[in-house]
Motif scaffolding. Structure first.
Motif, short mmCIF file in Angstrom:
data_model
loop_
_atom_site.label_atom_id
_atom_site.label_comp_id
_atom_site.label_asym_id
_atom_site.label_seq_id
_atom_site.Cartn_x
_atom_site.Cartn_y
_atom_site.Cartn_z
N LYS A 1 3.33 7.85 -14.17
CA LYS A 1 2.19 8.51 -14.81
C LYS A 1 1.73 7.74 -16.04
CE LYS A 1 0.74 12.98 -16.76
NZ LYS A 1 -0.44 13.10 -15.89
N GLY A 2 0.43 7.49 -16.13
CA GLY A 2 -0.16 6.82 -17.27
C GLY A 2 -0.09 5.32 -17.23
N LEU A 3 0.52 4.75 -16.19
CA LEU A 3 0.67 3.29 -16.13
C LEU A 3 -0.48 2.60 -15.40
CD1 LEU A 3 4.49 2.98 -15.34
CD2 LEU A 3 3.33 2.79 -17.56
N PHE A 4 -1.37 3.37 -14.80
CA PHE A 4 -2.52 2.78 -14.11
C PHE A 4 -3.65 3.79 -14.09
CE2 PHE A 4 0.20 4.82 -11.04
CZ PHE A 4 -0.65 5.50 -10.19
N ALA A 5 -4.87 3.28 -13.94
CA ALA A 5 -6.05 4.12 -14.00
C ALA A 5 -6.77 4.26 -12.68
CB ALA A 5 -7.03 3.56 -15.05
N GLN A 6 -6.45 3.37 -11.71
CA GLN A 6 -7.11 3.37 -10.41
C GLN A 6 -6.15 2.78 -9.39
OE1 GLN A 6 -11.59 2.58 -12.23
NE2 GLN A 6 -10.43 0.88 -11.45
N ALA A 7 -6.43 3.00 -8.09
CA ALA A 7 -5.52 2.52 -7.05
C ALA A 7 -6.30 2.05 -5.83
CB ALA A 7 -4.53 3.61 -6.66
N ILE A 8 -5.75 1.03 -5.17
CA ILE A 8 -6.31 0.49 -3.93
C ILE A 8 -5.19 0.42 -2.90
CG2 ILE A 8 -7.34 -1.53 -2.81
CD1 ILE A 8 -8.66 -2.21 -5.49
N GLY A 9 -5.43 0.99 -1.72
CA GLY A 9 -4.45 0.95 -0.65
C GLY A 9 -5.02 0.34 0.60
N GLU A 10 -4.41 -0.73 1.07
CA GLU A 10 -4.87 -1.42 2.26
C GLU A 10 -3.79 -1.31 3.35
OE1 GLU A 10 -5.99 -5.46 1.25
OE2 GLU A 10 -6.82 -4.80 -0.68
N SER A 11 -4.01 -0.40 4.29
CA SER A 11 -3.19 -0.34 5.51
C SER A 11 -1.77 0.13 5.29
CB SER A 11 -3.19 -1.70 6.23
OG SER A 11 -4.49 -2.12 6.55
N GLY A 12 -1.62 1.37 4.87
CA GLY A 12 -0.28 1.94 4.79
C GLY A 12 -0.18 3.01 3.74
N SER A 13 0.71 4.00 3.99
CA SER A 13 1.02 5.00 2.96
C SER A 13 2.34 5.65 3.28
CB SER A 13 -0.08 6.07 2.86
OG SER A 13 0.19 7.19 3.69
N SER A 14 2.89 6.34 2.30
CA SER A 14 4.16 7.04 2.45
C SER A 14 3.98 8.47 2.95
CB SER A 14 4.91 7.07 1.11
OG SER A 14 4.13 7.73 0.13
N SER B 1 0.83 -1.20 0.00
CA SER B 1 0.00 0.00 0.00
C SER B 1 0.87 1.25 0.00
CB SER B 1 -0.92 -0.01 1.23
OG SER B 1 -1.84 1.04 1.21
N VAL B 2 1.96 1.22 0.78
CA VAL B 2 2.93 2.32 0.73
C VAL B 2 3.42 2.52 -0.70
CG1 VAL B 2 5.24 3.06 1.46
CG2 VAL B 2 3.67 2.04 3.13
#
Length: 516
Positions: free
Chosen positions: A209-222, A196-197
């Motif tokens: 940039k441009g390599l993905f269209a959506q994101a999911i983060g489960e329990s963590g970030s920078s 997730s980080v």
């Protein structure tokens, strides 16, 4: 996969074998190289193009895990190697143009792999989603910085090689996933804990940039401060000092000598020198991360895509496995001059100290930085954000976390949601599964599948999941046996934590000064 031979599939680098589909209509392809082996003189360099092979490459077994100590996520029977940049694909056998889910494993960017049984993508593939799980370099072999490495890089900085691997894998997906029936314009990235980080880093990095269209983060970030056991972004200068310490410890006089040191010795030295601060941190290098992630989000210069993010109700429960601290000690150790102010956010009676301790530790380490990411994306971006808290305790067998730990204390612990998301409950050893567990897994898997397909988690039931909008009307999904959208009960608490951090945190890391 129309237009390819029944027994092989041509992809970047050569051909791979096409195995028969299972009874569920799902095909799997394992151990596909997405980059050249980062070995020898390529150790601590950006990943290079995959090396072509002759003939038809088998796809029936996973590639080696990246180098790490033997652990429950990479058990003794699994091969481990520096030659580890492999990915795996689960896809519907029926020809089509399906959305794609790229999963980035957790493990503190020190352990784990895309081969873990919990990450089997079959349940998603049965719903018309192509799943990709990936390996990336770990620990000191994936995140080391030294002045010598910075000097040779071409951009005056070093570190972040594990993140470069993820970007290389996403590039591979863009160029190749159509051969598996996937739609490269409909890629969702996601991960748990350090995965997730990493997902938050991908949203911050211009290289993704441009390599993905959506994101999911489960329990963590920078989007937090760097400190022992955290994975907040740090400075190049700090990491270069630690890199020099590792070189001294292994007796390497120069970079060439360091690249000849066996990987096991590198990891052993890193573990010895860690002192709670492992070689696994995002580095503000002016290249992959041009600035601190918070400033990148606050400036609006991030990769603004729909985001589904959240945490588990008992993220702090496994701290009970370590040396016990009182609530007051935890407050003082964590918040210093703001300890009394933060303690008032967790009112409790004398008999409820353990619950307050678990809540405060879980918020500090996991929930707050994840919320901060969702808050920043919603406040400074335009795409929808969806927030959740997972609050279902898995049916763990006695002894799961050691003979002296009461599994009832674990609750919805860190990582507990993963087999529900992937609907891989049967891969969990000894769990006494009930109809409730099956229902929670079906619901979560359907929500995640809906988000991957449409950008909104609205599938699998009649409960509506509203967008997260910062402020007093903020809503999140409470995922339980009876899920419901609720007014965010931690909004005021996290506002208080934000104010406390503004007082006690060191300055955010900035881009490095040019090397002389």
């Amino acid at each position: 996969m129309a237009g390819v031979a029944a027994d092989s599939l041509a992809i970047e680098g050569g051909s791979i074998a096409v195995r028969p589909a299972g009874a569920d209509g799902v095909r799997s392809f394992k151990g596909i190289p997405y980059a050249a082996p980062p070995t020898g003189d390529s150790r601590w360099k950006a990943p290079a193009a995959v090396i072509p092979w002759q003939g038809v490459r088998s796809s029936d077994s996973f590639g080696a895990d990246c180098m790490q100590a033997v652990n429950e996520n990479s058990p003794v029977q699994r091969p481990r190697s520096e030659d580890c940049l492999f990915l795996n694909v689960w896809a519907p056998a029926k020809a089509g143009r399906y959305p794609v889910f790229v999963w980035i494993h957790g493990g503190g960017s020190r352990v784990g792999s895309g081969a873990q049984p919990t990450f089997d993508g079959s349940a998603f593939a049965r719903q018309g989603i192509v799943v990709v799980t990936i390996n990336y370099r770990l620990g000191a072999l994936g995140f080391l910085s030294t002045p010598e490495l910075s000097a040779e890089s071409g951009y005056g900085a070093s570190g972040n090689y594990g993140f470069m691997d993820v970007i290389a894998a996403l590039g591979w997906v863009q160029r190749n996933i159509g051969r598996f029936g996937g739609d490269p314009a409909k890629v969702t990235i996601g991960g748990e804990s350090s995965g997730s980080v990493t997902t938050s880093v991908m949203m911050a990095s211009p290289l993704a940039k441009g390599l993905f269209a959506q994101a999911i983060g489960e329990s963590g970030s920078s989007l937090r401060r760097a400190e022992p056991a955290s994975m907040g972004a740090t400075t190049l200068a700090f990491e270069e000092r630690r890199g020099r310490a590792l070189m001294d410890d292994v007796g390497a006089r120069d970079l060439g000598g360091l690249r000849r040191v066996p990987a096991e010795r590198i990891l052993g030295s890193a573990a010895k020198l860690a002192n709670g601060q492992f070689y696994n941190l995002p580095v503000v290098d002016g290249h992959l991360l041009p600035d601190a992630p918070w400033r990148i989000f606050a400036s609006g210069r991030f990769n603004d895509v729909p985001l589904l993010a959240g945490w588990n109700a008992d993220e702090g429960s496994l701290m009970l496995l370590g040396p016990r601290r009182s609530f007051a000690q935890m407050m003082q150790d964590t918040y210093g001059a703001q300890a009394d102010t933060v303690a008032r956010l967790y009112p409790h009676g004398s008999g409820d100290e353990q619950a307050a301790l678990i809540a405060a530790a879980g918020h500090h380490n996991i929930a707050y930085p994840t919320w901060l990411w969702a808050y920043a994306a919603a406040r400074f971006g335009r795409k929808p954000v969806y927030l959740y808290e997972f609050d279902h305790a898995p049916p763990l067998p006695r002894g799961t976390f050691g003979p002296d730990f009461d599994v009832k204390l674990a609750g919805a612990y860190h990582g507990a949601e993963i087999p529900y998301v992937f609907d891989t409950l049967d891969a969990q050893r000894g769990w006494q599964l009930t109809a409730v567990d099956r229902a929670v897994a079906r619901q979560m898997n359907a929500w995640w599948a809906s988000f991957i397909r449409t950008g909104a988690p609205q599938g699998g039931g009649s409960v509506r999941w509203p967008r997260y909008v910062p402020g007093y009307g903020a809503m999140r999904m409470q995922i339980t046996e009876h899920p419901q959208a609720v007014a965010d009960p931690d909004r005021a608490r996290f506002d208080g934590l934000m104010k406390a951090h503004a007082v006690i945190d060191p300055p955010l890391p900035g881009p490095p000064a040019p090397h002389p």
